[in-house]
Write a protein that holds these residues in place. Structure first.
Motif, short mmCIF file in Angstrom:
data_model
loop_
_atom_site.label_atom_id
_atom_site.label_comp_id
_atom_site.label_asym_id
_atom_site.label_seq_id
_atom_site.Cartn_x
_atom_site.Cartn_y
_atom_site.Cartn_z
N ILE A 62 0.70 -1.37 0.05
CA ILE A 62 -0.09 0.03 -0.14
C ILE A 62 0.90 1.19 0.04
O ILE A 62 0.38 2.42 0.18
CB ILE A 62 -1.20 0.10 1.33
N ALA A 63 2.31 1.11 -0.13
CA ALA A 63 3.11 2.50 -0.12
C ALA A 63 2.90 3.35 -0.99
O ALA A 63 2.97 4.39 -0.71
CB ALA A 63 4.59 1.69 -0.27
N GLY A 64 2.33 2.99 -2.34
CA GLY A 64 2.21 3.97 -3.15
C GLY A 64 0.89 4.54 -3.08
O GLY A 64 0.44 5.51 -3.78
N ILE A 65 0.16 4.05 -2.10
CA ILE A 65 -1.37 4.60 -2.22
C ILE A 65 -1.50 5.54 -0.94
O ILE A 65 -2.44 6.32 -1.10
CB ILE A 65 -2.18 3.43 -2.12
N VAL A 66 -1.10 5.27 0.15
CA VAL A 66 -0.95 5.93 1.36
C VAL A 66 -0.66 7.37 1.11
O VAL A 66 0.60 7.46 0.69
CB VAL A 66 -0.67 5.39 2.74
N LEU A 158 -7.58 9.27 3.93
CA LEU A 158 -6.98 9.96 3.02
C LEU A 158 -6.05 9.15 2.18
O LEU A 158 -5.09 8.97 2.11
CB LEU A 158 -6.19 11.17 3.65
N PHE A 159 -6.76 8.43 1.20
CA PHE A 159 -6.41 7.65 0.38
C PHE A 159 -7.24 7.41 -0.55
O PHE A 159 -8.48 7.49 -0.40
CB PHE A 159 -5.76 6.37 0.95
N ASN A 160 -7.07 6.89 -2.04
CA ASN A 160 -7.99 6.58 -2.90
C ASN A 160 -8.30 4.92 -2.55
O ASN A 160 -7.67 3.90 -2.60
CB ASN A 160 -7.32 6.69 -4.16
N THR A 161 -9.75 4.71 -2.51
CA THR A 161 -10.10 3.48 -2.16
C THR A 161 -10.24 2.44 -3.04
O THR A 161 -9.73 1.19 -2.92
CB THR A 161 -11.51 3.56 -1.33
N ARG A 162 -10.29 2.82 -4.28
CA ARG A 162 -10.24 1.93 -5.46
C ARG A 162 -8.86 1.28 -5.67
O ARG A 162 -8.64 0.23 -5.95
CB ARG A 162 -10.86 2.65 -6.64
N GLN A 163 -7.84 2.16 -5.49
CA GLN A 163 -6.51 2.04 -5.71
C GLN A 163 -6.19 0.97 -4.48
O GLN A 163 -5.41 0.07 -5.07
CB GLN A 163 -5.49 3.37 -5.60
N MET A 164 -6.69 1.29 -3.67
CA MET A 164 -6.28 0.42 -2.40
C MET A 164 -6.87 -1.02 -2.76
O MET A 164 -6.14 -2.17 -2.14
CB MET A 164 -6.82 0.73 -1.03
N HIS A 165 -8.10 -1.12 -2.94
CA HIS A 165 -8.64 -2.52 -3.36
C HIS A 165 -7.95 -3.14 -4.10
O HIS A 165 -7.69 -4.50 -3.99
CB HIS A 165 -10.00 -1.90 -3.96
N LYS A 166 -7.47 -2.41 -5.62
CA LYS A 166 -6.37 -3.15 -6.32
C LYS A 166 -5.43 -3.41 -5.62
O LYS A 166 -4.86 -4.58 -5.99
CB LYS A 166 -6.46 -1.90 -7.44
N ALA A 167 -4.53 -2.81 -5.18
CA ALA A 167 -3.35 -3.02 -4.55
C ALA A 167 -3.20 -4.21 -3.57
O ALA A 167 -2.30 -5.00 -3.77
CB ALA A 167 -2.67 -1.86 -3.62
N LEU A 168 -4.31 -4.26 -3.05
CA LEU A 168 -4.60 -5.77 -2.10
C LEU A 168 -5.07 -6.68 -2.92
O LEU A 168 -5.14 -7.96 -2.04
CB LEU A 168 -5.32 -5.11 -0.81
N LEU A 170 -8.27 -7.29 -3.69
CA LEU A 170 -9.29 -7.85 -2.81
C LEU A 170 -10.55 -8.24 -3.81
O LEU A 170 -10.63 -7.92 -4.83
CB LEU A 170 -9.96 -6.77 -1.73
N PRO A 171 -11.38 -9.42 -3.23
CA PRO A 171 -12.52 -9.53 -4.00
C PRO A 171 -13.49 -8.49 -4.17
O PRO A 171 -13.41 -7.33 -3.33
CB PRO A 171 -13.15 -10.74 -3.36
N GLU A 172 -14.30 -8.30 -5.36
CA GLU A 172 -15.29 -7.23 -5.53
C GLU A 172 -16.02 -6.99 -4.58
O GLU A 172 -16.22 -5.65 -4.27
CB GLU A 172 -16.04 -7.74 -6.87
N GLU A 173 -16.45 -7.78 -3.59
CA GLU A 173 -17.48 -7.59 -2.64
C GLU A 173 -17.23 -7.11 -1.39
O GLU A 173 -17.60 -6.56 -0.47
CB GLU A 173 -18.38 -8.81 -2.31
N ILE A 174 -15.73 -6.74 -1.37
CA ILE A 174 -14.89 -6.36 -0.17
C ILE A 174 -14.59 -4.66 -0.42
O ILE A 174 -13.99 -4.43 -1.68
CB ILE A 174 -13.68 -6.85 0.30
N GLU A 175 -14.96 -3.91 0.31
CA GLU A 175 -15.04 -2.51 0.17
C GLU A 175 -14.28 -1.61 1.13
O GLU A 175 -14.52 -1.75 2.27
CB GLU A 175 -16.46 -1.73 0.08
N VAL A 176 -13.08 -1.17 0.60
CA VAL A 176 -12.11 -0.52 1.50
C VAL A 176 -12.80 0.80 2.02
O VAL A 176 -13.07 1.35 1.13
CB VAL A 176 -10.72 -0.42 0.97
N VAL A 177 -12.89 0.87 3.26
CA VAL A 177 -13.49 2.31 3.87
C VAL A 177 -12.43 2.97 4.54
O VAL A 177 -12.16 4.24 4.47
CB VAL A 177 -14.43 2.00 4.80
N ALA A 178 -11.48 2.40 5.34
CA ALA A 178 -10.23 3.31 6.34
C ALA A 178 -9.22 2.31 6.71
O ALA A 178 -9.37 1.13 6.56
CB ALA A 178 -11.11 3.57 7.63
N LEU A 179 -8.28 3.14 6.90
CA LEU A 179 -7.03 2.42 7.38
C LEU A 179 -6.69 2.83 8.86
O LEU A 179 -7.45 3.86 9.34
CB LEU A 179 -5.73 2.93 6.88
#
Ligand SMILES: Cc1cc2nc3c(=O)[nH]c(=O)nc-3n(C[C@H](O)[C@H](O)[C@H](O)COP(=O)(O)O)c2cc1C
Length: 206
Positions: A62-66, A158-168, A170-179
């Motif tokens: 997640i280094a490039g995303i935070v 303060l990060f882009n949730t879609r980018q975070m989802h991709k970097a990790l 994650l399956p489609e049904e999992i939605e990243v909200v916060a760190l």
């Protein structure tokens, strides 16, 4: 040793943005996860899911995303997510049945609740706002438990949730909200500005 009271924990908590390099033991991290697990949620749906990043390799994903570097300086980072599966008819039905079986909800109320328009398929689920309430409660449980354990943390959105989802990956049904970075605090900031009591209480019309 007596722990801190709820009042003391609430007063002690700060958003911590500087962490000691000292690792956090697995036992303490488990206590924080347990605090999330026990949180209340609408119809007991428990839609929260967490990915715990600890090693440099895991955090590196997640280094490039935070955007704020302090996040990666924490020895542990919880990626706090909502699972849209929790809102399908099958999962809502399962949770409702548990509530009926444990005499929390009557069969009549459960029948009434299941008549609502509940999607069959996870692809049809539009995350309800209550999901974010549920996750918020669980995450704040974690924050307060961390404080009680002498740890610090900081909510981070303060990060882009879609980018975070991709970097990790994650399956489609999992939605990243916060760190939630967690670690031993390396600063003890004073109380941050707050509104006054009268600014937050709206008097009812008489
Ligand atoms: C939902 C939420 C999102 C937040 N996002 C960020 C963030 O992205 N970065 C950050 O440094 N602080 C973030 N914060 C922390 C707030 O800035 C902080 O809670 C507020 O300034 C009050 O300070 P305190 O928590 O020390 O009392 C967030 C807090 C919440 C509750």
């Amino acid at each position: 040793m007596m722990g801190l009271s709820c009042r003391e924990v609430i007063r002690k908590r700060r958003s911590i943005r500087k962490f000691d390099s000292r690792p956090v033991s697995a036992d303490l991290l488990e206590e924080i996860i347990e605090a999330a697990r026990l949180a209340p949620s609408g119809t007991n749906r428990q839609p929260w899911r967490f990915i715990l990043l600890k090693s440099e390799k895991e955090k590196g994903k997640i280094a490039g995303i935070v955007i704020q570097p302090f996040v990666l300086e924490a020895p542990a980072v919880f990626v706090c997510c909502v699972d849209r599966n929790s809102f399908t008819r099958r999962m809502v039905g399962k949770r409702l049945k548990e509530l009926v079986d444990t005499n929390v909800v009557s069969q009549e109320s459960a029948d009434f609740l299941s008549q609502r328009n509940i999607p069959e398929r996870v692809e049809e689920v539009i995350t309800p706002s209550s999901a974010y309430l549920d996750l918020g409660i669980a995450v704040e449980h974690m924050v307060l438990q961390a404080t009680a354990l002498g740890l610090g943390s900081c909510w981070v959105r303060l990060f882009n949730t879609r980018q975070m989802h991709k970097a990790l990956g994650l399956p489609e049904e999992i939605e990243v909200v916060a760190l939630l970075p967690v670690g031993y605090p390396a600063h003890s900031p004073p109380l941050r500005p707050r509104l006054n009591r009268d600014d937050i209480i709206i008097e009812p019309d008489n």
